[in-house]
Design a protein around this motif. Structure first.
Motif, short mmCIF file in Angstrom:
data_model
loop_
_atom_site.label_atom_id
_atom_site.label_comp_id
_atom_site.label_asym_id
_atom_site.label_seq_id
_atom_site.Cartn_x
_atom_site.Cartn_y
_atom_site.Cartn_z
N LEU A 7 18.64 23.44 -13.20
CA LEU A 7 18.58 22.86 -11.85
C LEU A 7 17.77 23.77 -10.85
N PHE A 10 14.25 23.99 -12.53
CA PHE A 10 13.51 22.55 -12.00
C PHE A 10 13.08 22.71 -10.69
N LYS A 14 9.17 22.52 -9.17
CA LYS A 14 8.96 21.66 -8.36
C LYS A 14 8.28 21.91 -7.13
N ILE A 148 12.88 13.94 -4.92
CA ILE A 148 12.94 14.47 -6.48
C ILE A 148 14.36 15.39 -6.60
N THR A 149 14.51 16.05 -5.39
CA THR A 149 15.71 17.11 -5.49
C THR A 149 16.87 16.00 -5.28
N LYS A 151 17.12 12.86 -6.31
CA LYS A 151 17.11 12.21 -7.55
C LYS A 151 17.71 13.03 -8.76
N GLU A 152 17.38 14.51 -8.53
CA GLU A 152 18.15 15.41 -9.60
C GLU A 152 19.60 15.49 -9.43
N LYS A 155 21.19 12.46 -10.84
CA LYS A 155 21.37 12.61 -12.20
C LYS A 155 22.49 13.56 -12.67
#
Length: 400
Positions: A7, A10, A14, A148-149, A151-152, A155
């Motif tokens: 994470l 990632f 990003k 995106i943070t 969303k990650e 997930k």
């Protein structure tokens, strides 16, 4: 821990990509402002005035702050009593002067005084528009990175929920398998004990019944001990008792203790351990259990005449402990879950006397040390020269 590192990597990746894109877009906007909008403003509002300086992002952001602050203070000045409006008016004038100097350097304020009220209003609106245009890439970049943070993280949260469900499923399956493994010997012990107690067994067969009861009792004790060890290793309070250990000598000792069992099973043993010393910080008792378990598995799951190899090989930055054999290859669908508890299946447990917990316990111990363990089979095993002619091996990798 591995998931957290992924994470972090990632998000860093990003963030860097977003920052690069925002910088490129911002550079393009500033180029457009300096080469098209600013010449238009100077031509339409300040004819005859030439400005050599170029506007940068910091200037625009500062200008936006000053203009907004001046507008807010000007609004406040309109609604507050006249007795206290003088200092507010003075502050508004200072901010307006600062914002003017941002576009037109000191000494050019007389040009601004020559503009009509409507022209000043239009100029302020254009400046605000330029400021918003410059700031917009940063706002959009922040929104994109936030999305995106989130969303990650969603997930990861979903993966944790699924992992928890899978853990519950495996735990229930494990309890079911434990009950199955205990039921058979308990039934045998209970039946044989009742037969002896009721005097239904002849004198000639009593010893046979007693031997069977002892074997089944030992079997139950082994299973309960394995289950206890599995739960103990998984508990938060358990820690390894690490001390300096000669890893070569440890492997030799484990092999020597199992040699008679290997010989009785009719298996051929090959040992390749360096005749030197290599000290590592490890829990000797727990690590011995791992190596012993791997050798015991090789003995149980191979046929008479098969070969077993125990090899310890040191490379530049790692040490490999390999327990290989020439027995049958493990099917891929089973090999994928081999280190999960009770993955051996009922047939293996009944015929070979395994529980399916041994490899799971071994994996826990190895990972608690910071090592890795995996199964390597043909054709991949040919990459490891000392055991390239064997069918499969369990390999412990220790980073030095």
């Amino acid at each position: 821990m591995e998931q957290e590192k992924k994470l972090q990597f990632f998000l860093i990746r990003k963030f860097i990509i977003t920052l690069i894109l925002v910088s490129v877009v911002d550079y393009g906007i500033l180029w457009f402002v300096n080469h098209h909008i600013m010449p238009f403003i100077l031509r339409e509002f300040f004819p005859g005035y030439e400005r050599a300086e170029l506007i940068n992002g910091g200037t625009v952001i500062l200008l936006l702050i000053l203009v907004i602050a001046a507008l807010i203070i000007g609004f406040i000045n309109m609604i507050i009593p006249s007795q206290i409006s003088r200092p507010v008016s003075w502050l508004s004038g200072v901010l307006q002067e600062k914002s003017s100097n941002t576009v037109v350097p000191s000494g050019g304020n007389d040009i601004l005084d020559g503009l009509s009220g409507m022209q000043q209003f239009v100029l302020v609106m254009i400046i605000i528009g330029i400021s918003l245009l410059v700031v917009m890439p940063y706002v959009l970049g922040a929104i994109y990175f936030t999305r995106i943070t989130v969303k990650e993280f969603n997930k990861i949260a979903e993966a944790r929920v699924n992992a928890r469900k899978e853990f519950e499923r495996r735990r229930n399956l494990m309890l079911s398998d434990i009950a199955h493994d205990l039921r058979t010997p308990i039934t045998t012990v209970a039946g044989y004990s009742k037969a002896l107690s009721d005097g239904m067994v002849s004198e000639e067969r009593k010893q046979e019944y007693l031997d069977a009861i002892m074997v089944k009792s030992v079997r139950m004790n082994e299973l309960i001990q394995l289950l206890f060890d599995y739960v103990k290793l998984d508990s938060e309070g358990f820690i390894l008792n690490k001390q300096p250990v000669d890893i070569y000598e440890l492997v030799r000792e484990c092999t020597a203790l199992q040699y008679s069992d290997i010989e009785d099973a009719g298996l051929e043993l090959s040992v390749d351990i360096p005749e030197e010393s290599l000290k590592l910080s490890a829990d000797k008792i727990q690590l011995s259990r791992v190596i012993t378990n791997l050798i015991t598995n090789a003995v149980k799951h191979n046929q008479k005449g098969d070969k077993i190899a125990l090899v310890v090989k040191r490379e530049e930055d790692r040490l490999l402990i390999m327990v290989a054999d020439t027995g049958r290859r493990i099917p891929d669908e089973k090999a994928e879950h081999l280190f999960e508890p009770f993955m051996m299946g009922d047939e293996s447990r009944n015929s070979k006397g395994g529980t399916g917990l041994g490899l799971s316990i071994a994996k826990k111990i190895v990972e608690m040390h910071g090592y890795t363990i995996r199964l390597v089979q043909q054709p991949d095993i040919v990459r490891y020269k000392p055991v390239e002619k064997y069918v499969k091996m369990f390999m412990i990798t220790i980073k030095l």
